[in-house]
Scaffold this active site. Structure first.
Site, PDB file in Angstrom:
ATOM      1  N   THR A 107      39.960  24.939  47.844  1.00 26.51           N
ATOM      2  CA  THR A 107      38.888  25.811  47.344  1.00 26.51           C
ATOM      3  C   THR A 107      39.386  26.804  46.291  1.00 26.51           C
ATOM      4  O   THR A 107      40.573  27.167  46.273  1.00 26.51           O
ATOM      5  CB  THR A 107      38.296  26.605  48.541  1.00 26.51           C
ATOM      6  OG1 THR A 107      37.422  27.606  48.061  1.00 26.51           O
ATOM      7  CG2 THR A 107      39.389  27.287  49.363  1.00 26.51           C
ATOM      8  N   ASP A 108      38.451  27.277  45.470  1.00 24.68           N
ATOM      9  CA  ASP A 108      38.796  28.312  44.486  1.00 24.68           C
ATOM     10  C   ASP A 108      39.071  29.664  45.158  1.00 24.68           C
ATOM     11  O   ASP A 108      39.633  30.574  44.547  1.00 24.68           O
ATOM     12  CB  ASP A 108      37.687  28.469  43.434  1.00 24.68           C
ATOM     13  CG  ASP A 108      36.310  28.807  44.001  1.00 24.68           C
ATOM     14  OD1 ASP A 108      36.175  28.973  45.231  1.00 24.68           O
ATOM     15  OD2 ASP A 108      35.355  28.908  43.194  1.00 24.68           O
ATOM     16  N   GLU A 109      38.671  29.797  46.456  1.00 20.54           N
ATOM     17  CA  GLU A 109      38.829  31.094  47.119  1.00 20.54           C
ATOM     18  C   GLU A 109      40.291  31.483  47.313  1.00 20.54           C
ATOM     19  O   GLU A 109      40.593  32.648  47.569  1.00 20.54           O
ATOM     20  CB  GLU A 109      38.096  31.104  48.468  1.00 20.54           C
ATOM     21  CG  GLU A 109      36.622  30.796  48.306  1.00 20.54           C
ATOM     22  CD  GLU A 109      35.746  31.345  49.412  1.00 20.54           C
ATOM     23  OE1 GLU A 109      36.204  32.150  50.211  1.00 20.54           O
ATOM     24  OE2 GLU A 109      34.563  30.955  49.440  1.00 20.54           O
ATOM     25  N   TYR A 146      39.417  32.875  56.040  1.00 22.88           N
ATOM     26  CA  TYR A 146      39.212  31.484  55.590  1.00 22.88           C
ATOM     27  C   TYR A 146      40.088  31.187  54.371  1.00 22.88           C
ATOM     28  O   TYR A 146      40.833  30.194  54.344  1.00 22.88           O
ATOM     29  CB  TYR A 146      37.728  31.253  55.245  1.00 22.88           C
ATOM     30  CG  TYR A 146      37.504  30.016  54.393  1.00 22.88           C
ATOM     31  CD1 TYR A 146      37.679  28.735  54.925  1.00 22.88           C
ATOM     32  CD2 TYR A 146      37.138  30.115  53.042  1.00 22.88           C
ATOM     33  CE1 TYR A 146      37.492  27.598  54.141  1.00 22.88           C
ATOM     34  CE2 TYR A 146      36.946  28.989  52.259  1.00 22.88           C
ATOM     35  CZ  TYR A 146      37.127  27.728  52.812  1.00 22.88           C
ATOM     36  OH  TYR A 146      36.959  26.603  52.037  1.00 22.88           O
ATOM     37  N   LYS A 173      43.242  28.525  53.902  1.00 25.36           N
ATOM     38  CA  LYS A 173      43.261  27.428  52.913  1.00 25.36           C
ATOM     39  C   LYS A 173      44.462  27.585  51.977  1.00 25.36           C
ATOM     40  O   LYS A 173      45.114  26.595  51.626  1.00 25.36           O
ATOM     41  CB  LYS A 173      41.949  27.394  52.107  1.00 25.36           C
ATOM     42  CG  LYS A 173      40.723  26.984  52.884  1.00 25.36           C
ATOM     43  CD  LYS A 173      40.772  25.562  53.436  1.00 25.36           C
ATOM     44  CE  LYS A 173      40.635  24.488  52.368  1.00 25.36           C
ATOM     45  NZ  LYS A 173      40.534  23.129  52.962  1.00 25.36           N
TER      46      LYS A 173
HETATM   47  P1  NAD Z   1      32.022  21.477  56.695  1.00 25.81           P
HETATM   48  O1  NAD Z   1      32.256  22.665  57.557  1.00 25.81           O
HETATM   49  O2  NAD Z   1      30.624  21.091  56.361  1.00 25.81           O
HETATM   50  O3  NAD Z   1      32.705  20.190  57.371  1.00 25.81           O
HETATM   51  C1  NAD Z   1      33.988  20.230  57.942  1.00 25.81           C
HETATM   52  C2  NAD Z   1      34.184  18.955  58.764  1.00 25.81           C
HETATM   53  O4  NAD Z   1      35.517  18.970  59.292  1.00 25.81           O
HETATM   54  C3  NAD Z   1      33.227  18.835  59.954  1.00 25.81           C
HETATM   55  O5  NAD Z   1      32.713  17.521  60.026  1.00 25.81           O
HETATM   56  C4  NAD Z   1      34.121  19.140  61.154  1.00 25.81           C
HETATM   57  O6  NAD Z   1      33.688  18.496  62.356  1.00 25.81           O
HETATM   58  C5  NAD Z   1      35.460  18.612  60.681  1.00 25.81           C
HETATM   59  N1  NAD Z   1      36.601  19.239  61.361  1.00 25.81           N
HETATM   60  C6  NAD Z   1      36.805  20.562  61.599  1.00 25.81           C
HETATM   61  N2  NAD Z   1      37.972  20.742  62.251  1.00 25.81           N
HETATM   62  C7  NAD Z   1      38.531  19.512  62.415  1.00 25.81           C
HETATM   63  C8  NAD Z   1      39.743  19.054  62.988  1.00 25.81           C
HETATM   64  N3  NAD Z   1      40.616  19.903  63.556  1.00 25.81           N
HETATM   65  N4  NAD Z   1      40.014  17.730  62.972  1.00 25.81           N
HETATM   66  C9  NAD Z   1      39.111  16.847  62.422  1.00 25.81           C
HETATM   67  N5  NAD Z   1      37.949  17.233  61.869  1.00 25.81           N
HETATM   68  C10 NAD Z   1      37.659  18.549  61.856  1.00 25.81           C
HETATM   69  O7  NAD Z   1      32.883  21.735  55.391  1.00 25.81           O
HETATM   70  P2  NAD Z   1      32.610  21.294  53.870  1.00 25.81           P
HETATM   71  O8  NAD Z   1      31.788  22.333  53.221  1.00 25.81           O
HETATM   72  O9  NAD Z   1      32.181  19.883  53.853  1.00 25.81           O
HETATM   73  O10 NAD Z   1      34.091  21.411  53.284  1.00 25.81           O
HETATM   74  C11 NAD Z   1      34.980  20.318  53.341  1.00 25.81           C
HETATM   75  C12 NAD Z   1      36.298  20.732  52.715  1.00 25.81           C
HETATM   76  O11 NAD Z   1      36.088  21.119  51.356  1.00 25.81           O
HETATM   77  C13 NAD Z   1      36.970  21.926  53.403  1.00 25.81           C
HETATM   78  O12 NAD Z   1      38.347  21.701  53.416  1.00 25.81           O
HETATM   79  C14 NAD Z   1      36.615  23.095  52.503  1.00 25.81           C
HETATM   80  O13 NAD Z   1      37.610  24.096  52.580  1.00 25.81           O
HETATM   81  C15 NAD Z   1      36.598  22.423  51.148  1.00 25.81           C
HETATM   82  N6  NAD Z   1      35.724  23.052  50.119  1.00 25.81           N
HETATM   83  C16 NAD Z   1      34.420  23.328  50.402  1.00 25.81           C
HETATM   84  C17 NAD Z   1      33.599  23.857  49.402  1.00 25.81           C
HETATM   85  C18 NAD Z   1      32.139  24.163  49.650  1.00 25.81           C
HETATM   86  O14 NAD Z   1      31.475  24.746  48.788  1.00 25.81           O
HETATM   87  N7  NAD Z   1      31.562  23.764  50.791  1.00 25.81           N
HETATM   88  C19 NAD Z   1      34.129  24.110  48.131  1.00 25.81           C
HETATM   89  C20 NAD Z   1      35.490  23.830  47.895  1.00 25.81           C
HETATM   90  C21 NAD Z   1      36.271  23.288  48.895  1.00 25.81           C
HETATM   91  O1  DAU Z   2      34.023  28.882  46.588  1.00 31.14           O
HETATM   92  C1  DAU Z   2      34.139  27.768  47.431  1.00 31.14           C
HETATM   93  C2  DAU Z   2      33.704  28.149  48.817  1.00 31.14           C
HETATM   94  O2  DAU Z   2      32.271  28.232  48.778  1.00 31.14           O
HETATM   95  C3  DAU Z   2      34.149  27.165  49.891  1.00 31.14           C
HETATM   96  O3  DAU Z   2      35.538  27.144  49.947  1.00 31.14           O
HETATM   97  C4  DAU Z   2      33.553  27.548  51.259  1.00 31.14           C
HETATM   98  O4  DAU Z   2      33.895  26.561  52.224  1.00 31.14           O
HETATM   99  C5  DAU Z   2      32.051  27.620  51.122  1.00 31.14           C
HETATM  100  O5  DAU Z   2      31.483  28.051  52.339  1.00 31.14           O
HETATM  101  C6  DAU Z   2      31.650  28.580  49.990  1.00 31.14           C
HETATM  102  O6  DAU Z   2      31.998  29.946  50.352  1.00 31.14           O
HETATM  103  P1  DAU Z   2      31.016  31.172  50.026  1.00 31.14           P
HETATM  104  O7  DAU Z   2      31.336  32.281  50.929  1.00 31.14           O
HETATM  105  O8  DAU Z   2      30.993  31.456  48.561  1.00 31.14           O
HETATM  106  O9  DAU Z   2      29.599  30.455  50.410  1.00 31.14           O
HETATM  107  P2  DAU Z   2      28.321  31.015  51.194  1.00 31.14           P
HETATM  108  O10 DAU Z   2      27.236  29.993  51.028  1.00 31.14           O
HETATM  109  O11 DAU Z   2      28.638  31.473  52.568  1.00 31.14           O
HETATM  110  O12 DAU Z   2      27.927  32.310  50.344  1.00 31.14           O
HETATM  111  C7  DAU Z   2      27.650  32.221  48.956  1.00 31.14           C
HETATM  112  C8  DAU Z   2      27.390  33.639  48.465  1.00 31.14           C
HETATM  113  O13 DAU Z   2      26.162  34.105  49.036  1.00 31.14           O
HETATM  114  C9  DAU Z   2      28.440  34.634  48.865  1.00 31.14           C
HETATM  115  O14 DAU Z   2      28.629  35.579  47.810  1.00 31.14           O
HETATM  116  C10 DAU Z   2      27.858  35.330  50.081  1.00 31.14           C
HETATM  117  C11 DAU Z   2      26.365  35.290  49.806  1.00 31.14           C
HETATM  118  N1  DAU Z   2      25.497  35.188  50.990  1.00 31.14           N
HETATM  119  C12 DAU Z   2      25.753  34.223  51.912  1.00 31.14           C
HETATM  120  C13 DAU Z   2      24.979  34.097  53.030  1.00 31.14           C
HETATM  121  C14 DAU Z   2      25.266  33.036  54.072  1.00 31.14           C
HETATM  122  C15 DAU Z   2      24.412  36.050  51.134  1.00 31.14           C
HETATM  123  O15 DAU Z   2      24.168  36.913  50.265  1.00 31.14           O
HETATM  124  N2  DAU Z   2      23.630  35.907  52.230  1.00 31.14           N
HETATM  125  C16 DAU Z   2      23.863  35.001  53.208  1.00 31.14           C
HETATM  126  O16 DAU Z   2      23.123  34.959  54.220  1.00 31.14           O
END
Ligand code: NAD
Ligand code: DAU
Length: 353
Positions: free
Chosen positions: A132-134, A158, A162
């Site tokens: 992730t970019d975080e 988180y 990562k």
């Molecule tokens: P998600 O939470 O929707 O899914 C995570 C999955 O991993 C689930 O199916 C869960 O059951 C499984 N899991 C959790 N712990 C596990 C373990 N110990 N062993 C096996 N499986 C396990 O997450 P997502 O949003 O699909 O993100 C997937 C990946 O991409 C993560 O590594 C996250 O950090 C990364 N990522 C997410 C975003 C985003 O915007 N969602 C952006 C950049 C990177």
């Molecule tokens: O940047 C990549 C990341 O994006 C991933 O690595 C994470 O797995 C993914 O969850 C996401 O993280 P964020 O914290 O940016 O996503 P989230 O959807 O939780 O929140 C997006 C923005 O909205 C953030 O600035 C917080 C804000 N927010 C979120 C929620 C849930 C609100 O203002 N209200 C809310 O209820």
């Protein structure tokens, strides 16, 4: 074939669908099925063949080693993680356990398997870590977007977990020679995203006439990418990326949270108008996320210049597809929003003013 971990979650599900459609190469999905994993997402694939779900933990070395021996994959793509920043604030332990300890354990199992492969298979093997970019921390409005050379400065549990996993992936390459690739992507949106995250949460709350909670003043900026573009970037890096390299992936699409919520409300006004008035009347500013990163922005020049990847969707096309998907899949949302999610919503939102 390839092994995907965490494929029952949001991005993993989209990746497997995309992979089977584009490449047609078999996938085994190792997923622990936490609250965020839904086996039904890919149920139809199991019947069609070329896809199998194995329920288990990436940290279970006996299980992972047995899977590697049985299937002899040419690649492992690691999506498995705890992924929600707010949950990491309430309970960091699970994040350390899966994202740090689990990733290390997976690296150990994979290295052992890789070390015993014949020369050709060894040379062709890849371990791709999805990150992730975080990990780079927070930007001010006038800073340049994150390049791959930006120092790590994670701010939430988180992000720290990562960043730690990224460091271990790097170490396994430098120390043991494991052929790794890492992608650091910005915020994804699209089908199958768990309703704890901003966009699906806003859609669900709006449709139920509930408040639309915006943390702080709503001016925090994220760089939004449609999920199929992320999946395509991962497939591209797996195919053409240089071993040991990191690739940033982003949508060149910075928006404030308020702009995101307004865009979603506008589409709902058009597709599912509410007699009581425009959906953005439900916006409520609530107390901020502790340590809330102000801005993320990705410089995606490296992946464009070296691997010729650019996003195909604009925000306008991607968010329209997303809202349509949620309107057509309200049953899916109902199914995943059971007891666990309800308890989370009470915990996270009830105390916010
Ligand atoms: P998600 O939470 O929707 O899914 C995570 C999955 O991993 C689930 O199916 C869960 O059951 C499984 N899991 C959790 N712990 C596990 C373990 N110990 N062993 C096996 N499986 C396990 O997450 P997502 O949003 O699909 O993100 C997937 C990946 O991409 C993560 O590594 C996250 O950090 C990364 N990522 C997410 C975003 C985003 O915007 N969602 C952006 C950049 C990177
Ligand atoms: O940047 C990549 C990341 O994006 C991933 O690595 C994470 O797995 C993914 O969850 C996401 O993280 P964020 O914290 O940016 O996503 P989230 O959807 O939780 O929140 C997006 C923005 O909205 C953030 O600035 C917080 C804000 N927010 C979120 C929620 C849930 C609100 O203002 N209200 C809310 O209820």
């Amino acid at each position: 074939m390839i092994i995907v971990t965490g494929g029952a979650g949001f991005i993993g599900t989209n990746f497997i669908l995309h992979w089977l459609e584009q490449q047609g190469e078999s996938v085994v999905n190792l997923d622990k099925l936490t609250y965020a994993g839904n086996p039904d997402n890919l149920h139809q694939l199991a019947e069609a063949g070329g896809y199998e779900l194995v329920v288990g933990d990436i940290g279970d070395q006996a299980l992972v080693s047995a899977l590697l021996q049985k299937y002899q994959p040419r690649a492992v793509v690691n999506f498995a993680a705890e992924s929600h920043v707010d949950r990491s604030i309430y309970g960091p332990d699970a994040f350390v356990q899966t994202n740090v300890v689990g990733t290390c354990s997976l690296l150990q199992s994979v290295s052992q398997y890789w070390g015993e492969l014949a020369e050709k298979e060894k040379a062709d093997f890849r371990f791709l870590h999805v990150s992730t970019d975080e990990v780079y921390g927070s930007l001010s409005m006038d800073s340049a977007p994150f390049t791959e050379a930006h120092p790590f400065a994670p701010n939430s549990p988180y992000a720290a977990s990562k960043a730690s996993s990224d460091n271990f992936v790097r170490a396994w390459h430098h120390t043991y020679g494991l052929p790794v690739l890492t992608t650091n992507c910005s915020n994804n949106y699209g089908p199958y995203q768990f309703p704890e995250k901003l966009i699906p949460l806003i859609i669900q709350n709006a449709l139920q006439g509930l408040p639309l909670p915006i943390y702080g003043d709503g001016k925090n900026v994220r760089d939004w990418l449609y999920v199929s573009d992320h999946c395509d970037a991962i497939a591209t890096v797996l195919d053409q990326g240089s071993i040991g390299e990191v690739y940033n992936v982003g949508g060149w699409n910075e928006m404030t949270n308020l702009e995101i919520v307004d865009a979603v409300c506008g589409l709902l006004d058009e597709m599912r108008p509410d007699k009581k008035g425009p959906y953005n009347r439900l916006i409520e500013f609530v107390s901020d996320r502790p340590g809330h990163d102000f801005r993320y922005a990705i410089d995606a020049h490296k992946i464009k210049d070296q691997l010729n990847w650019v996003p195909k969707e604009t925000f306008e096309t991607g968010i329209r597809k997303t809202v349509v998907w949620y309107l057509e899949n309200m049953k899916w949302v109902e199914q995943v929003s059971g007891g666990e999610h309800e308890a989370w919503v009470s915990k996270n939102y009830e105390g916010r003013k």
